[in-house]
Write a protein that holds these residues in place. Structure first.
Motif, PDB file in Angstrom:
ATOM      1  N   MET A 114       0.845  -1.179   0.000  1.00 45.75           N
ATOM      2  CA  MET A 114       0.000   0.000   0.000  1.00 45.75           C
ATOM      3  C   MET A 114       0.890   1.242   0.000  1.00 45.75           C
ATOM      4  O   MET A 114       1.761   1.406   0.853  1.00 45.75           O
ATOM      5  CB  MET A 114      -0.888  -0.028   1.246  1.00 45.75           C
ATOM      6  CG  MET A 114      -1.922   1.023   1.245  1.00 45.75           C
ATOM      7  SD  MET A 114      -3.188   0.941   2.537  1.00 45.75           S
ATOM      8  CE  MET A 114      -2.865  -0.473   3.474  1.00 45.75           C
ATOM      9  N   ALA A 115       0.695   2.113  -0.970  1.00 44.03           N
ATOM     10  CA  ALA A 115       1.519   3.300  -1.104  1.00 44.03           C
ATOM     11  C   ALA A 115       1.062   4.385  -0.131  1.00 44.03           C
ATOM     12  O   ALA A 115      -0.096   4.419   0.289  1.00 44.03           O
ATOM     13  CB  ALA A 115       1.430   3.826  -2.527  1.00 44.03           C
ATOM     14  N   ALA A 116       1.980   5.267   0.211  1.00 42.35           N
ATOM     15  CA  ALA A 116       1.646   6.394   1.089  1.00 42.35           C
ATOM     16  C   ALA A 116       0.772   7.385   0.330  1.00 42.35           C
ATOM     17  O   ALA A 116       0.819   7.466  -0.899  1.00 42.35           O
ATOM     18  CB  ALA A 116       2.922   7.067   1.559  1.00 42.35           C
ATOM     19  N   LEU A 117      -0.043   8.127   1.064  1.00 42.17           N
ATOM     20  CA  LEU A 117      -0.903   9.130   0.435  1.00 42.17           C
ATOM     21  C   LEU A 117      -0.087  10.328  -0.008  1.00 42.17           C
ATOM     22  O   LEU A 117       0.865  10.715   0.664  1.00 42.17           O
ATOM     23  CB  LEU A 117      -1.976   9.605   1.427  1.00 42.17           C
ATOM     24  CG  LEU A 117      -2.988   8.600   1.922  1.00 42.17           C
ATOM     25  CD1 LEU A 117      -4.000   9.296   2.816  1.00 42.17           C
ATOM     26  CD2 LEU A 117      -3.706   7.941   0.781  1.00 42.17           C
ATOM     27  N   LYS A 118      -0.484  10.926  -1.123  1.00 44.15           N
ATOM     28  CA  LYS A 118       0.160  12.148  -1.589  1.00 44.15           C
ATOM     29  C   LYS A 118      -0.603  13.367  -1.093  1.00 44.15           C
ATOM     30  O   LYS A 118      -0.258  14.492  -1.406  1.00 44.15           O
ATOM     31  CB  LYS A 118       0.229  12.153  -3.116  1.00 44.15           C
ATOM     32  CG  LYS A 118       1.133  11.060  -3.650  1.00 44.15           C
ATOM     33  CD  LYS A 118       1.239  11.089  -5.146  1.00 44.15           C
ATOM     34  CE  LYS A 118       2.169  10.002  -5.634  1.00 44.15           C
ATOM     35  NZ  LYS A 118       2.362  10.037  -7.068  1.00 44.15           N
ATOM     36  N   ILE A 119      -1.661  13.123  -0.324  1.00 44.32           N
ATOM     37  CA  ILE A 119      -2.505  14.190   0.225  1.00 44.32           C
ATOM     38  C   ILE A 119      -2.336  14.203   1.733  1.00 44.32           C
ATOM     39  O   ILE A 119      -2.365  13.153   2.370  1.00 44.32           O
ATOM     40  CB  ILE A 119      -3.976  13.951  -0.174  1.00 44.32           C
ATOM     41  CG1 ILE A 119      -4.107  14.032  -1.688  1.00 44.32           C
ATOM     42  CG2 ILE A 119      -4.891  14.950   0.507  1.00 44.32           C
ATOM     43  CD1 ILE A 119      -5.469  13.678  -2.226  1.00 44.32           C
TER      44      ILE A 119
ATOM     45  N   LYS B  53      -8.318   6.854   2.852  1.00 41.72           N
ATOM     46  CA  LYS B  53      -9.439   7.793   2.885  1.00 41.72           C
ATOM     47  C   LYS B  53      -9.002   9.133   3.429  1.00 41.72           C
ATOM     48  O   LYS B  53      -7.983   9.233   4.115  1.00 41.72           O
ATOM     49  CB  LYS B  53     -10.578   7.233   3.733  1.00 41.72           C
ATOM     50  CG  LYS B  53     -11.186   5.987   3.120  1.00 41.72           C
ATOM     51  CD  LYS B  53     -12.441   5.549   3.812  1.00 41.72           C
ATOM     52  CE  LYS B  53     -12.959   4.296   3.154  1.00 41.72           C
ATOM     53  NZ  LYS B  53     -14.253   4.447   2.581  1.00 41.72           N
ATOM     54  N   VAL B  54      -9.784  10.170   3.095  1.00 42.29           N
ATOM     55  CA  VAL B  54      -9.556  11.516   3.624  1.00 42.29           C
ATOM     56  C   VAL B  54     -10.890  12.099   4.088  1.00 42.29           C
ATOM     57  O   VAL B  54     -11.949  11.763   3.560  1.00 42.29           O
ATOM     58  CB  VAL B  54      -8.911  12.456   2.583  1.00 42.29           C
ATOM     59  CG1 VAL B  54      -7.478  12.093   2.318  1.00 42.29           C
ATOM     60  CG2 VAL B  54      -9.700  12.487   1.290  1.00 42.29           C
TER      61      VAL B  54
ATOM     62  N   PRO C  63     -15.846  10.138   5.547  1.00 36.23           N
ATOM     63  CA  PRO C  63     -14.614   9.984   4.770  1.00 36.23           C
ATOM     64  C   PRO C  63     -14.884   9.690   3.295  1.00 36.23           C
ATOM     65  O   PRO C  63     -15.873   9.073   2.942  1.00 36.23           O
ATOM     66  CB  PRO C  63     -13.919   8.795   5.420  1.00 36.23           C
ATOM     67  CG  PRO C  63     -14.572   8.610   6.734  1.00 36.23           C
ATOM     68  CD  PRO C  63     -15.955   9.146   6.615  1.00 36.23           C
ATOM     69  N   LEU C  64     -13.974  10.175   2.441  1.00 38.43           N
ATOM     70  CA  LEU C  64     -14.001   9.926   0.998  1.00 38.43           C
ATOM     71  C   LEU C  64     -12.773   9.100   0.632  1.00 38.43           C
ATOM     72  O   LEU C  64     -11.714   9.276   1.237  1.00 38.43           O
ATOM     73  CB  LEU C  64     -13.874  11.244   0.235  1.00 38.43           C
ATOM     74  CG  LEU C  64     -15.085  12.100  -0.021  1.00 38.43           C
ATOM     75  CD1 LEU C  64     -14.627  13.436  -0.566  1.00 38.43           C
ATOM     76  CD2 LEU C  64     -16.007  11.443  -0.994  1.00 38.43           C
ATOM     77  N   HIS C  65     -12.896   8.260  -0.385  1.00 37.84           N
ATOM     78  CA  HIS C  65     -11.719   7.536  -0.856  1.00 37.84           C
ATOM     79  C   HIS C  65     -10.769   8.533  -1.515  1.00 37.84           C
ATOM     80  O   HIS C  65     -11.197   9.491  -2.172  1.00 37.84           O
ATOM     81  CB  HIS C  65     -12.111   6.430  -1.843  1.00 37.84           C
ATOM     82  CG  HIS C  65     -11.002   5.466  -2.066  1.00 37.84           C
ATOM     83  ND1 HIS C  65     -10.079   5.617  -3.072  1.00 37.84           N
ATOM     84  CD2 HIS C  65     -10.642   4.348  -1.376  1.00 37.84           C
ATOM     85  CE1 HIS C  65      -9.195   4.628  -3.005  1.00 37.84           C
ATOM     86  NE2 HIS C  65      -9.522   3.843  -1.987  1.00 37.84           N
ATOM     87  N   VAL C  66      -9.488   8.309  -1.340  1.00 39.57           N
ATOM     88  CA  VAL C  66      -8.472   9.250  -1.818  1.00 39.57           C
ATOM     89  C   VAL C  66      -8.481   9.384  -3.345  1.00 39.57           C
ATOM     90  O   VAL C  66      -8.093  10.419  -3.887  1.00 39.57           O
ATOM     91  CB  VAL C  66      -7.080   8.852  -1.269  1.00 39.57           C
ATOM     92  CG1 VAL C  66      -6.546   7.631  -1.966  1.00 39.57           C
ATOM     93  CG2 VAL C  66      -6.104   9.988  -1.356  1.00 39.57           C
TER      94      VAL C  66
END
Length: 106
Positions: free
Chosen positions: A1-6, A35-36, A65-68
Motif C-alpha cells: 500500500m503506497a503512502a498518500l500524496k494528500i 481515505k480523507v 470519509p471519501l476515498h483518496v
C-alpha cells in the motif's frame, strides 16, 4: 500500500460523486484506509433522539470519509485539480503540482 500524496491541511477538489467540482480542506488523512476527511464535503445527516447530554435531539450533520481516488490536490496557482510529483530540492523531498510545476509544500 503506497503512502498518500494528500496531507492534512491540503486544498483538494472532488473529482466524482455528489460533491463533484467542490473544493475543501483536508481535516484528516487516513493512509491505512486510503481515505480523507474533507471539510464541508460528503456530509452525512444522522437523526438523533433526545438524550440527557443533548436534550434537544434533532439532526446531526457530520463529514464522512471519501476515498483518496475521488479527490485531487488543487493547483496552488489555478485551483484546478492536479497530480502530484516529488522532487528533491536543497536536500528536502517536496511535493510539486504536475500542471504548473509550483511547490505545494511551504
Amino acid at each position: 500500500m503506497a503512502a498518500l500524496k494528500i496531507k492534512k491541511g491540503d486544498k483538494v477538489v472532488v473529482l466524482s460523486g455528489k460533491d463533484k467540482g467542490r473544493t475543501g480542506e483536508v481535516l484528516k488523512a487516513m493512509p491505512k484506509d486510503q481515505k480523507v476527511l474533507v471539510s464541508g464535503i460528503n456530509v452525512a445527516v444522522r437523526h438523533r433522539k433526545p438524550t440527557q447530554a443533548a436534550p434537544q435531539g434533532g439532526l446531526e450533520r457530520k463529514e464522512a470519509p471519501l476515498h483518496v481516488s475521488k479527490v485531487a490536490i488543487a493547483d496552488p496557482s489555478t485551483g484546478k485539480p492536479t497530480r502530484v510529483r516529488f522532487e528533491v530540492q536543497d536536500g528536502k523531498k517536496v511535493r510539486i503540482a504536475a500542471k504548473s510545476g509550483e511547490k505545494i509544500d511551504g
